[in-house]
Design a protein around this motif. Structure first.
Motif, PDB file in Angstrom:
ATOM      1  N   HIS B  25       1.025  -1.590  -0.077  1.00  0.00           N
ATOM      2  CA  HIS B  25      -0.189  -0.431  -0.159  1.00  0.00           C
ATOM      3  C   HIS B  25       0.582   1.631  -0.144  1.00  0.00           C
ATOM      4  O   HIS B  25       1.623   1.554   0.505  1.00  0.00           O
ATOM      5  CB  HIS B  25      -0.527  -0.275   1.296  1.00  0.00           C
ATOM      6  CG  HIS B  25      -1.254   1.331   1.456  1.00  0.00           C
ATOM      7  ND1 HIS B  25      -2.667   1.866   0.545  1.00  0.00           N
ATOM      8  CD2 HIS B  25      -1.673   2.234   2.537  1.00  0.00           C
ATOM      9  CE1 HIS B  25      -3.229   3.161   1.046  1.00  0.00           C
ATOM     10  NE2 HIS B  25      -2.728   3.187   2.135  1.00  0.00           N
ATOM     11  N   TRP B  26       0.634   1.639  -0.726  1.00  0.00           N
ATOM     12  CA  TRP B  26       1.053   3.440  -0.925  1.00  0.00           C
ATOM     13  C   TRP B  26       0.559   4.274   0.053  1.00  0.00           C
ATOM     14  O   TRP B  26      -0.210   4.662  -0.432  1.00  0.00           O
ATOM     15  CB  TRP B  26       1.246   3.931  -2.355  1.00  0.00           C
ATOM     16  CG  TRP B  26       2.143   3.292  -3.374  1.00  0.00           C
ATOM     17  CD1 TRP B  26       2.297   1.760  -4.022  1.00  0.00           C
ATOM     18  CD2 TRP B  26       3.728   3.018  -3.614  1.00  0.00           C
ATOM     19  NE1 TRP B  26       2.796   1.584  -4.114  1.00  0.00           N
ATOM     20  CE2 TRP B  26       3.963   2.319  -4.076  1.00  0.00           C
ATOM     21  CE3 TRP B  26       4.347   4.332  -2.783  1.00  0.00           C
ATOM     22  CZ2 TRP B  26       6.004   1.905  -4.866  1.00  0.00           C
ATOM     23  CZ3 TRP B  26       5.901   4.514  -3.241  1.00  0.00           C
ATOM     24  CH2 TRP B  26       6.428   2.661  -4.082  1.00  0.00           C
ATOM     25  N   ALA B  27       1.358   4.782   1.226  1.00  0.00           N
ATOM     26  CA  ALA B  27       0.231   5.439   1.891  1.00  0.00           C
ATOM     27  C   ALA B  27       0.851   7.326   1.558  1.00  0.00           C
ATOM     28  O   ALA B  27      -0.316   7.957   1.514  1.00  0.00           O
ATOM     29  CB  ALA B  27       1.414   5.360   3.517  1.00  0.00           C
ATOM     30  N   VAL B  28       1.872   7.307   1.109  1.00  0.00           N
ATOM     31  CA  VAL B  28       2.286   8.779  -0.039  1.00  0.00           C
ATOM     32  C   VAL B  28       2.963   8.344  -0.964  1.00  0.00           C
ATOM     33  O   VAL B  28       3.833   7.350  -1.378  1.00  0.00           O
ATOM     34  CB  VAL B  28       3.136   9.355   0.712  1.00  0.00           C
ATOM     35  CG1 VAL B  28       3.505  10.878   0.312  1.00  0.00           C
ATOM     36  CG2 VAL B  28       2.370   9.678   1.972  1.00  0.00           C
ATOM     37  N   HIS B  29       2.384   9.031  -2.030  1.00  0.00           N
ATOM     38  CA  HIS B  29       2.479   8.842  -3.420  1.00  0.00           C
ATOM     39  C   HIS B  29       3.034   9.977  -3.919  1.00  0.00           C
ATOM     40  O   HIS B  29       2.594  10.970  -4.321  1.00  0.00           O
ATOM     41  CB  HIS B  29       1.566   8.434  -3.956  1.00  0.00           C
ATOM     42  CG  HIS B  29       2.007   7.521  -5.122  1.00  0.00           C
ATOM     43  ND1 HIS B  29       2.096   6.259  -5.616  1.00  0.00           N
ATOM     44  CD2 HIS B  29       2.347   7.436  -6.383  1.00  0.00           C
ATOM     45  CE1 HIS B  29       2.949   6.105  -6.623  1.00  0.00           C
ATOM     46  NE2 HIS B  29       2.729   7.245  -7.296  1.00  0.00           N
ATOM     47  N   SER B  30       3.983   9.819  -4.430  1.00  0.00           N
ATOM     48  CA  SER B  30       5.481  11.268  -4.979  1.00  0.00           C
ATOM     49  C   SER B  30       5.282  12.336  -4.582  1.00  0.00           C
ATOM     50  O   SER B  30       4.151  13.286  -5.518  1.00  0.00           O
ATOM     51  CB  SER B  30       5.194  10.886  -6.647  1.00  0.00           C
ATOM     52  OG  SER B  30       5.988  11.945  -7.468  1.00  0.00           O
ATOM     53  N   LEU B  31       4.566  12.873  -3.004  1.00  0.00           N
ATOM     54  CA  LEU B  31       4.673  14.133  -3.351  1.00  0.00           C
ATOM     55  C   LEU B  31       5.450  15.472  -3.761  1.00  0.00           C
ATOM     56  O   LEU B  31       6.887  15.007  -3.131  1.00  0.00           O
ATOM     57  CB  LEU B  31       4.354  14.483  -1.989  1.00  0.00           C
ATOM     58  CG  LEU B  31       3.610  15.493  -1.180  1.00  0.00           C
ATOM     59  CD1 LEU B  31       1.884  14.813  -0.514  1.00  0.00           C
ATOM     60  CD2 LEU B  31       4.434  16.022  -0.377  1.00  0.00           C
ATOM     61  N   ASP B  32       5.630  16.514  -4.026  1.00  0.00           N
ATOM     62  CA  ASP B  32       6.291  17.421  -4.027  1.00  0.00           C
ATOM     63  C   ASP B  32       5.787  18.704  -3.014  1.00  0.00           C
ATOM     64  O   ASP B  32       5.029  19.100  -2.735  1.00  0.00           O
ATOM     65  CB  ASP B  32       6.814  17.832  -5.514  1.00  0.00           C
ATOM     66  CG  ASP B  32       7.466  16.796  -6.458  1.00  0.00           C
ATOM     67  OD1 ASP B  32       8.199  16.687  -5.542  1.00  0.00           O
ATOM     68  OD2 ASP B  32       6.738  16.602  -7.790  1.00  0.00           O
ATOM     69  N   LEU B  33       6.458  19.317  -2.337  1.00  0.00           N
ATOM     70  CA  LEU B  33       6.151  20.044  -1.246  1.00  0.00           C
ATOM     71  C   LEU B  33       7.144  21.369  -0.673  1.00  0.00           C
ATOM     72  O   LEU B  33       8.112  20.787  -0.801  1.00  0.00           O
ATOM     73  CB  LEU B  33       5.990  19.302  -0.136  1.00  0.00           C
ATOM     74  CG  LEU B  33       4.488  19.713   1.477  1.00  0.00           C
ATOM     75  CD1 LEU B  33       4.426  18.712   1.709  1.00  0.00           C
ATOM     76  CD2 LEU B  33       5.859  20.509   2.485  1.00  0.00           C
ATOM     77  N   ALA B  34       6.834  22.835  -1.364  1.00  0.00           N
ATOM     78  CA  ALA B  34       8.049  23.467  -0.431  1.00  0.00           C
ATOM     79  C   ALA B  34       7.904  24.802   0.118  1.00  0.00           C
ATOM     80  O   ALA B  34       6.592  25.470   0.104  1.00  0.00           O
ATOM     81  CB  ALA B  34       8.333  23.736  -2.157  1.00  0.00           C
TER      82      ALA B  34
END
Lengths: 256, 263
Positions: B25-34
């Motif tokens: 299970h992917w709980a977080v998928h390829s997340l970008d944040l700045a």
């Protein structure tokens, strides 16, 4: 940083009733045993004088007390260590340490040092008992120092094992039982396994197994014999379980 | 998706392609944040959206499966200690030791964050004053009310004056007066620091944040400026946006039937 964490652990221990309870129980048990041994010694004294080379008061009174202290460590150390990592995870306070600029190695060593300070305190109580009678009889200071070192080395091994047990679960009581179980198995199996391997003609393997036999490593020093192999085995056991603890915490960070 | 205003400075907190997998299970998928200095950014999402996983990864409590996190230019993986020096983190459960007094706890935290010895006492007394803890500093944490515990949790996150402050539900358990105080405190922090504010309380986000990220099922579904608060037509525009983005059609249907049933 290690010292900061160690001091905090010590403060936490002394803020809880458990540490005081263990300290008073240890003092009571060992003090009683010490007095009884002293009494026996006084009764035997006349007979001892007839021997050519009679054992001294340090051997007859202090040694059994130290041996009893080693047995007490078997119960006391897992109890003192049980909360150190399990409780941090249960109360989710490990987050504080993990998001601070502190490495996992520093966290584990800090906790280990805190626990060792507590154990040094207990060793000091044990050793102070024979020291109290030094005005009335000559003591064997070398033997006394050797016994104190043996007790510290044994405590360090137990502490590392108990800390590892505490890193495996969130329940302090489970951690205490786990630590107690692991130490007990090593005490019982380590010795017999070593003997058996030796009999079957595998002395090297037997020597290796000695690492996992805390009592076998304790005995020579407890008798005043500086056996460098036993000391190295004791230190190796401690190091091994500290590394296991660090790895376990790291694994939890990776696994989530 | 609204585009955020272009920034000239480098981000203080920068997450690139961060993913986290638990088993299959992917709980977080390829997340970008700045995050940039001088802004308060909201992080929203329904329960189970992966918010706490991403916060744990941004604070170094959980290793990402892929991707990287940089704090103040330092990698949280390769230069963890340097990166964490610039990070203050308040998790959902404040990480407090009940057997210590508030003052002892803050002294310990000050040392833990490597504040120079000569500055420690000043840092502790300043944070006690800023978080309104002066009356309770001698009390054991176990005996403090939930509100004070929450304030102490905020105090440990800001004691070392970090560049990046991550707050997970900072106003939970506070009374209305305290909420106003804490909001004012966060507002001051956001003047020259970067604050990431995760919350379910939309009024908090609306009052404090200029920008927000909204997560749903492990992915970012919104990133950008918040809608104008008093845009008359819809009373709660952020609420509307949140509902539109994160409710599946099934949810909406059930919600509608239950509202109808109540009428």
């Amino acid at each position: 940083m290690i010292l900061t964490i160690a001091r905090k652990e010590l403060r936490t221990l002394f803020n809880s009733p458990l540490a005081w309870f263990i300290l008073s129980a240890v003092t009571l048990c060992l003090g009683f045993s010490f007095l009884q041994r002293l009494d026996d010694y006084l009764q035997m004294q006349a007979k001892l004088l007839q021997l050519a080379n009679p054992p001294g008061v340090t051997e007859l009174v202090a040694a059994p007390t130290v041996a009893l202290a080693a047995a007490v460590f078997l119960f006391a150390v897992p109890l003192l260590a049980m909360r150190m990592l399990a409780e941090e995870r249960r109360q989710q306070t490990l987050t504080l340490l993990l998001s601070a600029p502190v490495s996992i190695t520093e966290i584990v060593l800090g906790k280990f040092c805190g626990l060792m300070m507590m154990l040094l305190f207990i060793v000091a109580i044990v050793i102070s008992m024979p020291i109290m009678i030094m005005g009335t009889t000559p003591l064997d200071w070398g033997l006394l120092a050797s016994m104190a070192t043996a007790l510290i080395l044994l405590g360090a091994g137990f502490a590392a094992i108990s800390l590892y047990a505490s890193s495996l679960t969130r329940q302090p009581i489970v951690a205490a039982l786990l630590g107690f179980g692991m130490i007990l198995i090593m005490l019982l199996a380590g010795e017999t396994l070593g003997d058996n391997l030796d009999q079957y003609g595998w002395p090297y393997l037997a020597a290796l197994v000695q690492v996992f036999s805390p009592l076998l490593n304790f005995e020579p020093l407890g008798k005043g014999l500086i056996d460098s192999y036993a000391i190295s085995c004791g230190l190796l056991l401690m190091t091994l379980f500290l590394i296991l603890t660090i790895r376990e915490l790291d694994r939890q960070r990776l696994r989530g | 998706m609204t585009e955020s205003i272009p920034h000239t400075t480098t981000p203080t907190l920068h997450a690139q392609g961060v993913s986290r997998r638990y088993g299959q299970h992917w709980a977080v998928h390829s997340l970008d944040l700045a995050l940039y200095p001088g802004e308060i950014v909201g992080l929203l999402g329904p329960n189970g959206a992966g918010k706490s996983s991403i916060l744990q990864m941004l604070s170094g409590n959980l290793a990402p499966t892929t991707g990287s996190v940089h704090i103040h230019g330092y990698s949280l993986i390769d230069q963890a200690q340097l990166a964490k020096t610039h990070l203050g983190y308040l998790p959902q459960t404040p990480p407090l030791y009940p057997e210590l007094s508030a003052l002892d706890y803050l002294r310990f935290v000050a040392k833990l964050h490597r504040i120079p010895r000569t500055h420690q006492a000043a840092a502790v007394s300043s944070v006690i004053e800023r978080c309104g803890l002066a009356n309770v500093q001698k009390r054991l944490i176990a005996h403090l009310s939930k509100g004070y515990q929450q304030r102490l949790g905020i105090a440990q996150a800001i004691i070392h004056d970090p560049q990046v402050i991550i707050l997970d539900e900072p106003t939970v358990g506070l009374d209305p007066n305290q909420i106003v105080e804490i909001r004012a405190l966060i507002m001051t922090l956001g003047k020259d620091r970067s604050v990431l504010l995760s919350s379910h309380i939309l009024p908090d986000i609306e009052a404090l944040c200029q920008r927000a990220y909204i997560m749903h099922l492990g992915r970012l579904v919104f990133s950008g400026q918040l809608p104008e608060k008093n845009s008359s037509s819809t009373a709660n525009s952020l609420g509307q946006l949140f509902a539109d983005l994160t409710q599946t059609s099934e949810d909406k249907a059930t919600l509608q039937t239950t509202t109808e049933a109540h009428q």
